[in-house]
Write an enzyme that holds these catalytic residues in place. Structure first.
Site, PDB file in Angstrom:
ATOM      1  N   GLU A 213       7.697   2.326  -6.032  1.00 14.16           N
ATOM      2  CA  GLU A 213       7.787   1.820  -4.663  1.00 14.16           C
ATOM      3  C   GLU A 213       8.046   2.986  -3.718  1.00 14.16           C
ATOM      4  O   GLU A 213       8.681   3.968  -4.105  1.00 14.16           O
ATOM      5  CB  GLU A 213       8.938   0.784  -4.621  1.00 14.16           C
ATOM      6  CG  GLU A 213       9.244   0.179  -3.297  1.00 14.16           C
ATOM      7  CD  GLU A 213       8.106  -0.636  -2.691  1.00 14.16           C
ATOM      8  OE1 GLU A 213       7.044  -0.043  -2.415  1.00 14.16           O
ATOM      9  OE2 GLU A 213       8.289  -1.834  -2.472  1.00 14.16           O
ATOM     10  N   ASP A 214       7.572   2.875  -2.495  1.00 17.96           N
ATOM     11  CA  ASP A 214       7.848   3.962  -1.539  1.00 17.96           C
ATOM     12  C   ASP A 214       9.255   3.862  -0.958  1.00 17.96           C
ATOM     13  O   ASP A 214       9.949   4.863  -0.843  1.00 17.96           O
ATOM     14  CB  ASP A 214       6.787   3.996  -0.423  1.00 17.96           C
ATOM     15  CG  ASP A 214       6.616   2.644   0.272  1.00 17.96           C
ATOM     16  OD1 ASP A 214       7.020   1.619  -0.312  1.00 17.96           O
ATOM     17  OD2 ASP A 214       6.087   2.615   1.386  1.00 17.96           O
TER      18      ASP A 214
ATOM     19  N   PHE B 202      13.664   4.963  11.350  1.00 18.83           N
ATOM     20  CA  PHE B 202      12.307   4.448  11.197  1.00 18.83           C
ATOM     21  C   PHE B 202      11.442   5.596  10.682  1.00 18.83           C
ATOM     22  O   PHE B 202      11.189   6.563  11.402  1.00 18.83           O
ATOM     23  CB  PHE B 202      11.838   3.934  12.551  1.00 18.83           C
ATOM     24  CG  PHE B 202      10.562   3.171  12.487  1.00 18.83           C
ATOM     25  CD1 PHE B 202       9.962   2.843  11.274  1.00 18.83           C
ATOM     26  CD2 PHE B 202       9.950   2.768  13.647  1.00 18.83           C
ATOM     27  CE1 PHE B 202       8.789   2.142  11.222  1.00 18.83           C
ATOM     28  CE2 PHE B 202       8.756   2.061  13.613  1.00 18.83           C
ATOM     29  CZ  PHE B 202       8.178   1.757  12.395  1.00 18.83           C
ATOM     30  N   VAL B 203      11.033   5.518   9.423  1.00 18.23           N
ATOM     31  CA  VAL B 203      10.321   6.641   8.808  1.00 18.23           C
ATOM     32  C   VAL B 203       8.835   6.334   8.580  1.00 18.23           C
ATOM     33  O   VAL B 203       8.453   5.176   8.403  1.00 18.23           O
ATOM     34  CB  VAL B 203      10.966   7.065   7.466  1.00 18.23           C
ATOM     35  CG1 VAL B 203      12.331   7.692   7.700  1.00 18.23           C
ATOM     36  CG2 VAL B 203      11.059   5.902   6.489  1.00 18.23           C
TER      37      VAL B 203
ATOM     38  N   ARG C 274       0.796  -1.204   0.000  1.00 18.75           N
ATOM     39  CA  ARG C 274       0.000   0.000   0.000  1.00 18.75           C
ATOM     40  C   ARG C 274       0.839   1.269   0.000  1.00 18.75           C
ATOM     41  O   ARG C 274       0.374   2.335  -0.327  1.00 18.75           O
ATOM     42  CB  ARG C 274      -0.886  -0.009   1.271  1.00 18.75           C
ATOM     43  CG  ARG C 274      -2.008  -1.029   1.179  1.00 18.75           C
ATOM     44  CD  ARG C 274      -2.733  -1.142   2.521  1.00 18.75           C
ATOM     45  NE  ARG C 274      -2.136  -2.239   3.267  1.00 18.75           N
ATOM     46  CZ  ARG C 274      -2.564  -2.614   4.477  1.00 18.75           C
ATOM     47  NH1 ARG C 274      -3.521  -1.959   5.076  1.00 18.75           N
ATOM     48  NH2 ARG C 274      -2.015  -3.632   5.086  1.00 18.75           N
ATOM     49  N   GLY C 275       2.100   1.125   0.414  1.00 26.15           N
ATOM     50  CA  GLY C 275       2.938   2.296   0.707  1.00 26.15           C
ATOM     51  C   GLY C 275       3.122   3.304  -0.412  1.00 26.15           C
ATOM     52  O   GLY C 275       3.394   4.473  -0.154  1.00 26.15           O
TER      53      GLY C 275
ATOM     54  N   LYS D 208      17.224   2.906   1.660  1.00 26.46           N
ATOM     55  CA  LYS D 208      18.087   2.741   2.842  1.00 26.46           C
ATOM     56  C   LYS D 208      19.175   1.746   2.474  1.00 26.46           C
ATOM     57  O   LYS D 208      19.062   0.546   2.790  1.00 26.46           O
ATOM     58  CB  LYS D 208      17.275   2.122   3.987  1.00 26.46           C
ATOM     59  CG  LYS D 208      16.410   3.055   4.773  1.00 26.46           C
ATOM     60  CD  LYS D 208      15.858   2.236   5.955  1.00 26.46           C
ATOM     61  CE  LYS D 208      14.794   2.965   6.689  1.00 26.46           C
ATOM     62  NZ  LYS D 208      14.185   2.099   7.741  1.00 26.46           N
TER      63      LYS D 208
ATOM     64  N   ARG E 140       0.195   7.142   7.548  1.00 27.03           N
ATOM     65  CA  ARG E 140       0.395   7.159   6.089  1.00 27.03           C
ATOM     66  C   ARG E 140      -0.029   8.500   5.494  1.00 27.03           C
ATOM     67  O   ARG E 140       0.418   8.870   4.418  1.00 27.03           O
ATOM     68  CB  ARG E 140      -0.447   6.057   5.425  1.00 27.03           C
ATOM     69  CG  ARG E 140       0.018   4.633   5.705  1.00 27.03           C
ATOM     70  CD  ARG E 140      -0.674   3.677   4.748  1.00 27.03           C
ATOM     71  NE  ARG E 140      -0.619   2.284   5.161  1.00 27.03           N
ATOM     72  CZ  ARG E 140       0.329   1.426   4.814  1.00 27.03           C
ATOM     73  NH1 ARG E 140       1.327   1.806   4.050  1.00 27.03           N
ATOM     74  NH2 ARG E 140       0.286   0.175   5.218  1.00 27.03           N
TER      75      ARG E 140
ATOM     76  N   ASP F 106      14.302  -1.229   1.341  1.00 33.09           N
ATOM     77  CA  ASP F 106      14.949  -1.440   2.633  1.00 33.09           C
ATOM     78  C   ASP F 106      15.923  -2.617   2.462  1.00 33.09           C
ATOM     79  O   ASP F 106      17.048  -2.433   1.996  1.00 33.09           O
ATOM     80  CB  ASP F 106      13.816  -1.715   3.633  1.00 33.09           C
ATOM     81  CG  ASP F 106      14.268  -1.757   5.068  1.00 33.09           C
ATOM     82  OD1 ASP F 106      15.461  -1.936   5.315  1.00 33.09           O
ATOM     83  OD2 ASP F 106      13.429  -1.619   5.965  1.00 33.09           O
TER      84      ASP F 106
HETATM   85  C1  PRP Z   1       7.232  -2.002   2.867  1.00 36.20           C
HETATM   86  C2  PRP Z   1       7.504  -0.971   1.794  1.00 36.20           C
HETATM   87  C3  PRP Z   1       8.152  -1.772   0.719  1.00 36.20           C
HETATM   88  C4  PRP Z   1       8.879  -2.860   1.463  1.00 36.20           C
HETATM   89  C5  PRP Z   1      10.342  -2.559   1.509  1.00 36.20           C
HETATM   90  O1  PRP Z   1       6.023  -2.603   2.551  1.00 36.20           O
HETATM   91  O2  PRP Z   1       6.316  -0.361   1.372  1.00 36.20           O
HETATM   92  O3  PRP Z   1       7.180  -2.362  -0.119  1.00 36.20           O
HETATM   93  O4  PRP Z   1       8.311  -2.912   2.762  1.00 36.20           O
HETATM   94  O5  PRP Z   1      11.027  -3.520   2.219  1.00 36.20           O
HETATM   95  P1  PRP Z   1      12.164  -4.480   1.666  1.00 36.20           P
HETATM   96  O6  PRP Z   1      13.063  -3.685   0.754  1.00 36.20           O
HETATM   97  O7  PRP Z   1      12.877  -4.882   2.939  1.00 36.20           O
HETATM   98  O8  PRP Z   1      11.528  -5.625   0.996  1.00 36.20           O
HETATM   99  P2  PRP Z   1       5.084  -3.336   3.587  1.00 36.20           P
HETATM  100  O9  PRP Z   1       5.212  -4.810   3.399  1.00 36.20           O
HETATM  101  O10 PRP Z   1       5.317  -2.763   4.964  1.00 36.20           O
HETATM  102  O11 PRP Z   1       3.629  -3.012   3.107  1.00 36.20           O
HETATM  103  P3  PRP Z   1       2.868  -1.634   2.847  1.00 36.20           P
HETATM  104  O12 PRP Z   1       3.444  -1.078   1.552  1.00 36.20           O
HETATM  105  O13 PRP Z   1       1.460  -2.077   2.715  1.00 36.20           O
HETATM  106  O14 PRP Z   1       3.097  -0.697   3.998  1.00 36.20           O
END
Ligand code: PRP
Length: 179
Positions: free
Chosen positions: A101-102, A154-155, A45-46, A133, A167, A105
């Site tokens: 993508e948001d 932690f953002v 969803r991000g 990151k 969000r 990580d």
């Molecule tokens: C978060 C973020 C990325 C992913 C990054 O999603 O939105 O999609 O984690 O992490 P990574 O590089 O370690 O794989 P999340 O699963 O929290 O879902 P969301 O987008 O619904 O918040």
């Protein structure tokens, strides 16, 4: 849900995000200037806030699609397994695709999703992440475009949550626990 108490310090202002999106869109338009239609894929969803601002700055013929993958549990730790919870509506074979993508990580989510989409034989596949990151990376992956490289903080905000909250903050903030 979390029962920890925290405050949010501004890390990247809404104005700085808007300026960066303008610059990124100039590069994306140059890359896809010859496209008949670009499929812009938001990872739920991000990315929902970022993709909304991005497409309004991209004056190219586009269509929008969404894909949902899950890589995190409910806590802050990232698990390694990436599952596709919702797939694209459109077939992308022979088409131009931009994955939005948001945050990158560990890199598991976007590297898994780009490999999956590449296997469907698009004409061109590129990716963009608002935040990166690099110090958290567990797999060798870099998006084609990145908005901001950030330290391992932690953002939240601009689409990114803490336990599904925050969000809707218009900027990127840093969580500071106060308990
Ligand atoms: C978060 C973020 C990325 C992913 C990054 O999603 O939105 O999609 O984690 O992490 P990574 O590089 O370690 O794989 P999340 O699963 O929290 O879902 P969301 O987008 O619904 O918040």
């Amino acid at each position: 849900m979390t029962d920890r108490t925290y405050v949010i310090d501004e890390m990247i202002s809404a104005k700085a995000i808007a300026a960066r999106i303008e610059a990124l869109c100039r590069e994306i338009k140059a890359e896809f200037s010859d496209t008949d239609k670009l499929v812009v894929v938001g990872l739920l969803r991000g990315s929902f806030v970022f993709i909304a601002d991005l497409v309004r700055e991209l004056d190219l013929p586009i269509e929008v699609d969404f894909l949902e993958a899950s890589s995190y549990g409910n806590a802050m730790e990232s698990s390694r397994e990436v599952r596709i919870l919702k797939d694209l509506r459109a077939a992308i074979e022979g088409r131009d695709v931009l994955v939005v993508e948001d945050i990158v990580d560990t890199g598991h989510t976007l590297s898994h999703v780009t490999r999956l989409l590449q296997s469907r034989n698009p004409k061109r596949l590129k990716s963009i992440a608002l935040l990166d990151k690099p110090s958290r990376r567990e797999v060798d992956f870099k998006a084609d475009w990145t908005g901001f490289e950030i330290p391992d903080e932690f953002v939240v905000g601009y689409g990114i949550d803490y336990a599904q909250r925050n969000r809707n903050l218009p900027h990127i903030g840093k969580v500071r626990f106060t308990d």
